[in-house]
Design a protein around this motif. Structure first.
Motif, PDB file in Angstrom:
ATOM      1  N   THR A  34      60.165 119.213 -53.582  1.00  0.00           N
ATOM      2  CA  THR A  34      61.494 118.814 -53.121  1.00  0.00           C
ATOM      3  C   THR A  34      61.577 118.845 -51.595  1.00  0.00           C
ATOM      4  O   THR A  34      62.121 117.927 -50.966  1.00  0.00           O
ATOM      5  N   LYS A  35      61.029 119.901 -50.992  1.00  0.00           N
ATOM      6  CA  LYS A  35      61.032 119.994 -49.532  1.00  0.00           C
ATOM      7  C   LYS A  35      60.211 118.866 -48.909  1.00  0.00           C
ATOM      8  O   LYS A  35      60.622 118.268 -47.900  1.00  0.00           O
ATOM      9  N   ASN A  36      59.060 118.561 -49.509  1.00  0.00           N
ATOM     10  CA  ASN A  36      58.228 117.474 -48.994  1.00  0.00           C
ATOM     11  C   ASN A  36      58.941 116.129 -49.130  1.00  0.00           C
ATOM     12  O   ASN A  36      58.837 115.272 -48.241  1.00  0.00           O
ATOM     13  N   ALA A  37      59.651 115.945 -50.243  1.00  0.00           N
ATOM     14  CA  ALA A  37      60.376 114.693 -50.449  1.00  0.00           C
ATOM     15  C   ALA A  37      61.488 114.531 -49.416  1.00  0.00           C
ATOM     16  O   ALA A  37      61.711 113.428 -48.884  1.00  0.00           O
ATOM     17  N   LYS A  38      62.191 115.618 -49.132  1.00  0.00           N
ATOM     18  CA  LYS A  38      63.255 115.554 -48.126  1.00  0.00           C
ATOM     19  C   LYS A  38      62.691 115.232 -46.746  1.00  0.00           C
ATOM     20  O   LYS A  38      63.278 114.451 -45.975  1.00  0.00           O
ATOM     21  N   GLU A  39      61.544 115.828 -46.430  1.00  0.00           N
ATOM     22  CA  GLU A  39      60.911 115.544 -45.139  1.00  0.00           C
ATOM     23  C   GLU A  39      60.448 114.093 -45.066  1.00  0.00           C
ATOM     24  O   GLU A  39      60.603 113.435 -44.020  1.00  0.00           O
ATOM     25  N   LEU A  40      59.913 113.602 -46.181  1.00  0.00           N
ATOM     26  CA  LEU A  40      59.476 112.206 -46.215  1.00  0.00           C
ATOM     27  C   LEU A  40      60.658 111.255 -46.080  1.00  0.00           C
ATOM     28  O   LEU A  40      60.558 110.208 -45.419  1.00  0.00           O
ATOM     29  N   LEU A  41      61.789 111.619 -46.685  1.00  0.00           N
ATOM     30  CA  LEU A  41      62.988 110.783 -46.566  1.00  0.00           C
ATOM     31  C   LEU A  41      63.454 110.693 -45.107  1.00  0.00           C
ATOM     32  O   LEU A  41      63.900 109.629 -44.653  1.00  0.00           O
ATOM     33  N   LYS A  42      63.373 111.819 -44.378  1.00  0.00           N
ATOM     34  CA  LYS A  42      63.749 111.794 -42.966  1.00  0.00           C
ATOM     35  C   LYS A  42      62.863 110.830 -42.184  1.00  0.00           C
ATOM     36  O   LYS A  42      63.343 110.036 -41.359  1.00  0.00           O
ATOM     37  N   GLN A  43      61.557 110.879 -42.446  1.00  0.00           N
ATOM     38  CA  GLN A  43      60.622 110.004 -41.748  1.00  0.00           C
ATOM     39  C   GLN A  43      60.850 108.538 -42.113  1.00  0.00           C
ATOM     40  O   GLN A  43      60.838 107.656 -41.242  1.00  0.00           O
ATOM     41  N   LEU A  44      61.094 108.285 -43.408  1.00  0.00           N
ATOM     42  CA  LEU A  44      61.328 106.904 -43.840  1.00  0.00           C
ATOM     43  C   LEU A  44      62.644 106.354 -43.278  1.00  0.00           C
ATOM     44  O   LEU A  44      62.729 105.169 -42.932  1.00  0.00           O
ATOM     45  N   SER A  45      63.654 107.223 -43.188  1.00  0.00           N
ATOM     46  CA  SER A  45      64.931 106.782 -42.624  1.00  0.00           C
ATOM     47  C   SER A  45      64.765 106.384 -41.166  1.00  0.00           C
ATOM     48  O   SER A  45      65.348 105.383 -40.701  1.00  0.00           O
ATOM     49  N   LEU A  46      63.959 107.169 -40.450  1.00  0.00           N
ATOM     50  CA  LEU A  46      63.696 106.853 -39.049  1.00  0.00           C
ATOM     51  C   LEU A  46      62.959 105.525 -38.921  1.00  0.00           C
ATOM     52  O   LEU A  46      63.318 104.671 -38.092  1.00  0.00           O
TER      53      LEU A  46
END
Length: 296
Positions: free
Chosen positions: A257-269
């Motif tokens: 879950t933490k990795n997914a949230k971090e990946l979402l931040k990168q993808l949003s950027l």
């Protein structure tokens, strides 16, 4: 750079994965609490059995019962050892299954005549792939540890031990020592060892100062309560393994879950940059078209 559509699709995929991992975390957390409560509810009963065995050993130290018979006359090369290996029915639990399977392999490698009994589909698939003979399977037990299932397993082990088909019986399971520390362990179920009941040597204990008689005999009482003790140890191993599995899955899902949230931040950027670039390009094209129209 990937197109805006591709990035948006990737973001939706990660969001779906995030929902799944979060749901699995909550389910494992609920299962862990239920299993712990189930074990705590029956623990006083098995503690009483343990205390009774200690009491018999104290008042009848000369007793020689079949369940305490270590069969020392049988050499190591001829001893038949049974191993109850407890794994999960599914993965996504970190190194939980791997650790207990490696311990089981190491233990069986030291035995001249090992007999394998499995709880859990992961262990079944693993040893089948390794071409290891599986002598017994207890299906649908790993995900539903109950006293009834523990009774079935203990009845089989006791019968095989009494008939001489097994000289030693071990249980290999995972114990959750703390929420962050889960340890695979090998526990000897049969024959019973007096050292597992150290309280009986404590002569100062007030419980042992009184005269006690067992009807019809201490031997008969042991024959009646030892199966309950073995059942309790197996049930405890099943529940401990189940709790360890749920806790390991909680940790794995929390990390995912933490990795997914971090990946979402990168993808949003990346998505915002791509969209900004597309907007800038469209403005440039509009301005270029307007200038061309004015010049014509």
């Amino acid at each position: 750079m990937a197109s805006i559509k591709e990035i948006r699709t990737h973001i939706k995929s990660v969001e779906q994965t995030l929902k799944i991992t979060n749901a699995m975390y909550l389910i494992s957390s609920s299962n862990l609490r239920k299993a712990r409560k189930q074990l705590n509810d029956v623990e006083p009963y098995f503690q009483k059995i343990d205390a009774t065995i200690c009491d018999i050993l104290h008042h009848s130290p000369e007793i020689r019962h079949c369940y305490f018979d270590k069969r020392e006359h049988i050499p190591a090369a001829q001893r038949k050892a049974g191993y109850i290996v407890i794994t999960a029915d599914k993965g996504l639990a970190g190194a939980y299954n791997h650790n207990v399977l490696k311990l089981a392999e190491a233990a069986m490698a030291k035995s001249a005549q090992p007999t394998l009994f499995l709880v859990g589909q992961v262990g079944r698939a693993y040893f089948t792939q390794k071409d290891v003979t599986i002598d017994g399977e207890f299906l649908y037990t790993a995900q539903d540890p109950t006293l009834f299932r523990a009774q079935e397993i203990s009845d089989i082990m006791l019968r095989l031990f009494q008939q001489g088909m097994l000289d030693d019986v071990y249980m290999i399971f995972t114990e959750m020592e703390s929420p962050l520390h889960m340890v695979p362990k090998k526990y000897k179920l049969l024959p019973l060892d007096e050292h597992n009941f150290p309280q009986w040597k404590n002569t100062s204990d007030s419980r042992y100062q009184q005269t006690v008689s067992y009807v019809p005999s201490p031997d008969a009482v042991l024959s009646h309560i030892v199966p309950g003790y073995v059942k309790g140890m197996i049930f405890g191993g099943l529940v401990e393994s189940y709790c360890s599995e749920q806790n390991a899955r909680m940790q794995a899902m929390d990390s995912s879950t933490k990795n997914a949230k971090e990946l979402l931040k990168q993808l949003s950027l990346v998505y915002n940059r791509a969209r900004q670039s597309a907007i800038t390009q469209e403005i440039t094209e509009v301005v270029g078209g307007a200038q061309a129209s004015l010049q014509s």
